[in-house]
Design a protein around this motif. Structure first.
Motif, PDB file in Angstrom:
ATOM      1  N   THR A  12       0.842  -1.193   0.000  1.00  0.00           N
ATOM      2  CA  THR A  12       0.000   0.000   0.000  1.00  0.00           C
ATOM      3  C   THR A  12       0.879   1.245   0.000  1.00  0.00           C
ATOM      4  OG1 THR A  12      -0.167   0.214   2.409  1.00  0.00           O
ATOM      5  CG2 THR A  12      -1.756  -1.253   1.319  1.00  0.00           C
ATOM      6  N   ASN A  13       0.300   2.340  -0.431  1.00  0.00           N
ATOM      7  CA  ASN A  13       0.977   3.641  -0.414  1.00  0.00           C
ATOM      8  C   ASN A  13       0.268   4.584   0.540  1.00  0.00           C
ATOM      9  OD1 ASN A  13       2.874   2.969  -2.456  1.00  0.00           O
ATOM     10  ND2 ASN A  13       1.244   3.191  -3.969  1.00  0.00           N
ATOM     11  N   GLY A  14      -0.215   4.047   1.633  1.00  0.00           N
ATOM     12  CA  GLY A  14      -0.946   4.852   2.600  1.00  0.00           C
ATOM     13  C   GLY A  14      -2.435   4.603   2.506  1.00  0.00           C
ATOM     14  N   LYS A  15      -3.190   5.410   3.231  1.00  0.00           N
ATOM     15  CA  LYS A  15      -4.645   5.255   3.330  1.00  0.00           C
ATOM     16  C   LYS A  15      -5.287   5.092   1.966  1.00  0.00           C
ATOM     17  CE  LYS A  15      -6.103   7.767   7.408  1.00  0.00           C
ATOM     18  NZ  LYS A  15      -6.834   8.957   7.830  1.00  0.00           N
ATOM     19  N   GLY A  16      -6.284   4.225   1.928  1.00  0.00           N
ATOM     20  CA  GLY A  16      -7.040   4.074   0.697  1.00  0.00           C
ATOM     21  C   GLY A  16      -7.504   2.652   0.478  1.00  0.00           C
ATOM     22  N   LEU A  17      -8.205   2.479  -0.624  1.00  0.00           N
ATOM     23  CA  LEU A  17      -8.735   1.172  -1.014  1.00  0.00           C
ATOM     24  C   LEU A  17      -7.898   0.626  -2.167  1.00  0.00           C
ATOM     25  CD1 LEU A  17     -12.245   2.519  -0.619  1.00  0.00           C
ATOM     26  CD2 LEU A  17     -11.660   0.285   0.295  1.00  0.00           C
ATOM     27  N   TYR A  18      -7.462  -0.611  -2.019  1.00  0.00           N
ATOM     28  CA  TYR A  18      -6.620  -1.274  -3.008  1.00  0.00           C
ATOM     29  C   TYR A  18      -7.346  -2.525  -3.484  1.00  0.00           C
ATOM     30  CZ  TYR A  18      -3.093   1.842  -1.107  1.00  0.00           C
ATOM     31  OH  TYR A  18      -2.401   2.964  -0.701  1.00  0.00           O
ATOM     32  N   GLU A  19      -7.755  -2.524  -4.737  1.00  0.00           N
ATOM     33  CA  GLU A  19      -8.520  -3.666  -5.235  1.00  0.00           C
ATOM     34  C   GLU A  19      -7.624  -4.884  -5.404  1.00  0.00           C
ATOM     35  OE1 GLU A  19     -12.056  -4.977  -8.248  1.00  0.00           O
ATOM     36  OE2 GLU A  19     -11.012  -3.074  -8.668  1.00  0.00           O
ATOM     37  N   ILE A  20      -8.091  -6.021  -4.874  1.00  0.00           N
ATOM     38  CA  ILE A  20      -7.341  -7.275  -4.950  1.00  0.00           C
ATOM     39  C   ILE A  20      -8.166  -8.388  -5.603  1.00  0.00           C
ATOM     40  CG2 ILE A  20      -5.798  -6.718  -3.025  1.00  0.00           C
ATOM     41  CD1 ILE A  20      -7.590  -8.471  -1.218  1.00  0.00           C
ATOM     42  N   THR A  21      -9.258  -8.012  -6.258  1.00  0.00           N
ATOM     43  CA  THR A  21     -10.144  -9.005  -6.881  1.00  0.00           C
ATOM     44  C   THR A  21      -9.385  -9.900  -7.856  1.00  0.00           C
ATOM     45  OG1 THR A  21     -11.921  -7.373  -6.727  1.00  0.00           O
ATOM     46  CG2 THR A  21     -12.327  -9.301  -8.123  1.00  0.00           C
ATOM     47  N   ASP A  22      -8.619  -9.313  -8.759  1.00  0.00           N
ATOM     48  CA  ASP A  22      -7.903 -10.100  -9.771  1.00  0.00           C
ATOM     49  C   ASP A  22      -6.872 -11.027  -9.140  1.00  0.00           C
ATOM     50  OD1 ASP A  22      -9.412  -8.903 -11.752  1.00  0.00           O
ATOM     51  OD2 ASP A  22      -7.848  -7.463 -12.314  1.00  0.00           O
ATOM     52  N   GLU A  23      -6.195 -10.564  -8.094  1.00  0.00           N
ATOM     53  CA  GLU A  23      -5.211 -11.409  -7.424  1.00  0.00           C
ATOM     54  C   GLU A  23      -5.875 -12.623  -6.776  1.00  0.00           C
ATOM     55  OE1 GLU A  23      -5.341  -8.127  -7.322  1.00  0.00           O
ATOM     56  OE2 GLU A  23      -3.349  -7.243  -7.230  1.00  0.00           O
ATOM     57  N   ILE A  24      -7.041 -12.404  -6.176  1.00  0.00           N
ATOM     58  CA  ILE A  24      -7.777 -13.514  -5.560  1.00  0.00           C
ATOM     59  C   ILE A  24      -8.252 -14.481  -6.635  1.00  0.00           C
ATOM     60  CG2 ILE A  24      -9.779 -14.165  -4.156  1.00  0.00           C
ATOM     61  CD1 ILE A  24      -7.478 -12.681  -2.643  1.00  0.00           C
ATOM     62  N   GLN A  25      -8.774 -13.944  -7.738  1.00  0.00           N
ATOM     63  CA  GLN A  25      -9.220 -14.823  -8.821  1.00  0.00           C
ATOM     64  C   GLN A  25      -8.045 -15.633  -9.375  1.00  0.00           C
ATOM     65  OE1 GLN A  25     -12.536 -15.392  -9.960  1.00  0.00           O
ATOM     66  NE2 GLN A  25     -11.403 -17.118 -10.816  1.00  0.00           N
ATOM     67  N   SER A  26      -6.872 -15.042  -9.439  1.00  0.00           N
ATOM     68  CA  SER A  26      -5.682 -15.779  -9.894  1.00  0.00           C
ATOM     69  C   SER A  26      -5.356 -16.943  -8.966  1.00  0.00           C
ATOM     70  CB  SER A  26      -4.468 -14.851  -9.966  1.00  0.00           C
ATOM     71  OG  SER A  26      -4.629 -13.914 -10.983  1.00  0.00           O
TER      72      SER A  26
END
Length: 148
Positions: A12-26
């Motif tokens: 992460t680069n600090g506060k915020g939302l980081y989508e991980i959908t594609d990583e989980i699908q992988s």
């Protein structure tokens, strides 16, 4: 029943939302799970895993703004601050959200809604390496031979 577990590192680069959908699908694709569930669990007390709209970034910005107003970093009633003024607010934000999400899998794909994505919700200002574990229990596909 078979259980596969995969580790995931999210930078992460600090506060915020980081989508991980594609990583989980992988991870699901790698394990070959066709039907079952995936649980994503983050191993920290100052970030969360959430399901959120992934189409319009303003929805995510509004969520971040809501949490900034709901749990301000400069509240004078916090006594825990050994890691900085954003430490206690990050713990509260994690408690109000979650450290895991579970999603059904059908035919090898997560059954997320049209605009849903899985996100790591970082509550700290500084960059971090976050560790998550995906757990995929699955049931073997019944073959012709087993059905007879």
């Amino acid at each position: 029943m078979r259980i596969d577990q995969e580790r995931l590192e999210i930078r992460t680069n600090g506060k915020g939302l980081y989508e991980i959908t594609d990583e989980i699908q992988s991870k699901i694709d790698k394990c070959g799970v066709r039907n079952g569930t995936v649980t994503v669990f983050v191993q920290h007390t100052s970030c969360s895993v959430i399901i959120m709209e992934n189409a319009d970034p303003t929805a995510r910005r509004d969520l971040e703004e809501f949490f900034d107003r709901l749990i301000p970093e400069d509240a004078d009633y916090f006594t825990h601050g050994s890691e900085g003024s954003d430490d206690m607010p990050s713990h509260i934000r994690m408690v109000l959200t979650r450290t895991s999400e579970t999603v059904p899998i059908m035919e090898g794909k997560m059954e997320l809604g049209t605009w849903q994505g899985i996100f790591l919700f970082e509550h700290r200002r500084a960059s971090h390496r976050r560790s998550a574990v995906s757990t995929l229990p699955s049931w073997p596909v019944e073959s012709e031979r087993t059905r007879r």
